[in-house]
Design an enzyme around this catalytic site. Structure first.
Site, mmCIF file in Angstrom:
data_model
loop_
_atom_site.group_PDB
_atom_site.id
_atom_site.type_symbol
_atom_site.label_atom_id
_atom_site.label_comp_id
_atom_site.label_asym_id
_atom_site.label_seq_id
_atom_site.Cartn_x
_atom_site.Cartn_y
_atom_site.Cartn_z
ATOM 1 N N SER A 144 -33.397 44.608 55.787
ATOM 2 C CA SER A 144 -32.251 44.075 56.276
ATOM 3 C C SER A 144 -32.453 45.083 57.813
ATOM 4 O O SER A 144 -33.552 44.941 58.246
ATOM 5 C CB SER A 144 -30.687 43.762 55.695
ATOM 6 N N GLU A 237 -33.185 31.997 53.800
ATOM 7 C CA GLU A 237 -32.403 33.608 54.992
ATOM 8 C C GLU A 237 -32.899 33.148 56.086
ATOM 9 O O GLU A 237 -33.458 32.272 56.691
ATOM 10 C CB GLU A 237 -33.472 34.487 54.814
ATOM 11 N N HIS A 267 -30.184 36.039 51.842
ATOM 12 C CA HIS A 267 -30.189 37.732 51.603
ATOM 13 C C HIS A 267 -30.390 38.662 51.011
ATOM 14 O O HIS A 267 -28.919 38.410 50.717
ATOM 15 C CB HIS A 267 -29.857 37.566 53.099
#
Length: 296
Positions: A144, A237, A267
């Site tokens: 991320s 995502e 995610h």
């Protein structure tokens, strides 16, 4: 089977959502509570160390090679997350790679706005080189927002004339802060990352700053000369096209970059690796890639 596992995990998670209108401290405590109780890999030693600009967890698996180092930059939108919330990923990465893993607790926003996290991430890599780790035996790995930091660190190292790490592995990197990619448009089936959450993270770190500034995202950088890179992303995502586009741009720059899209995954599915087959598969795939590309 794994989609059924994920559905059960998401159903459980829905009963303990991110607190609404909470302070940074409350949201960080929520993340610690949710993720720090998941079982870590067995037979790993975790030591608290100073790593230059900050402290972090140094994880070494039994029988691991301490001369090889994976710096793992945790995600959390530059806002929350820590070495503790990401121990599932980091400890299993250490186990599977047979390597030391360092998880630095870089500074978080809004108390420390841009480019604090980026400066810390780069300084940790500099620290590792000064400690005597051979650059070819160092890999940068992340998820991320941490994927932004890992890629930015490699770009910054190149610009500073420092040697490149042996490999990069990025899980669902958050790179398109301007949200121009197709997966950011409309209402994708993303059960984890909402536009409101991205708004919070972006404003906390950048304020009204430039979403395309090289100090906050390497998305538009010159990638030539970067090491072999593996990118994993889920099909469900909002950030999916961040991964698709960055791999296209890296390949165009001559980088040996590979993309794997995990069907049905959302995610940060790797955080649930002990309960989710695809989560462990992603971690072990990254570990194998790093082992294959470590240089003497």
């Amino acid at each position: 089977m794994s989609k059924q596992q994920l559905a059960a995990i998401l159903e459980m998670s829905a009963q303990n959502p991110i607190p609404a209108n909470a302070t940074p401290a409350v949201m960080r405590a929520w993340a610690e509570d949710v993720f720090s109780h998941l079982p870590v890999a067995e037979n790993v030693q975790i030591e608290r160390v100073n790593c230059g600009p900050c402290d972090g967890d140094l994880i070494l698996p039994a029988g691991g090679d301490a001369s090889r180092l994976i710096i793992f930059y945790h995600g959390g939108g530059f806002f929350f997350g820590s070495s503790r919330t990401h121990r599932v990923i980091a400890s299993n990465l250490a186990r599977a790679a047979g390597s030391a893993v360092l998880v630095p607790d870089y500074r978080l926003a809004p108390e420390n706005p841009a480019p604090a996290a980026h400066d810390d991430a780069f300084a940790v890599y500099q620290w590792a080189l000064k400690q005597g780790y051979a650059s070819g035996k160092v890999a940068l790995s992340a998820d991320s927002a941490g994927g932004n930091l890992a890629l930015a660190t490699a770009v910054r190292a190149k610009e500073a004339g420092l040697p490149q790490p042996g490999a990069l592995t990025l899980a669902s990197p958050w790179l398109d802060l301007a949200r121009e990619g197709a997966s950011h448009q409309g209402t994708p089936d993303d059960p984890v990352v909402s536009t409101e959450l991205l708004d919070l993270f972006t404003f906390s770190y950048l304020g009204d700053g430039d979403r395309k500034s090289p100090t906050v995202t390497p998305f538009y950088a010159d990638f030539s000369g970067l090491p072999p890179t593996l990118v994993h992303v889920g099909s469900r995502e909002r950030l999916r096209d961040d991964s698709v586009t960055v791999v296209e741009r890296m390949k165009a720059a001559g980088v040996a970059a590979d993309l794997k899209i995990f069907d049905g995954m959302c995610h940060n599915w790797q955080l649930y690796a002990p309960m989710l087959d695809e989560g462990m598969a992603s971690i072990e795939g990254c570990a194998a890639f790093i082992k294959a590309h470590h240089r003497p």
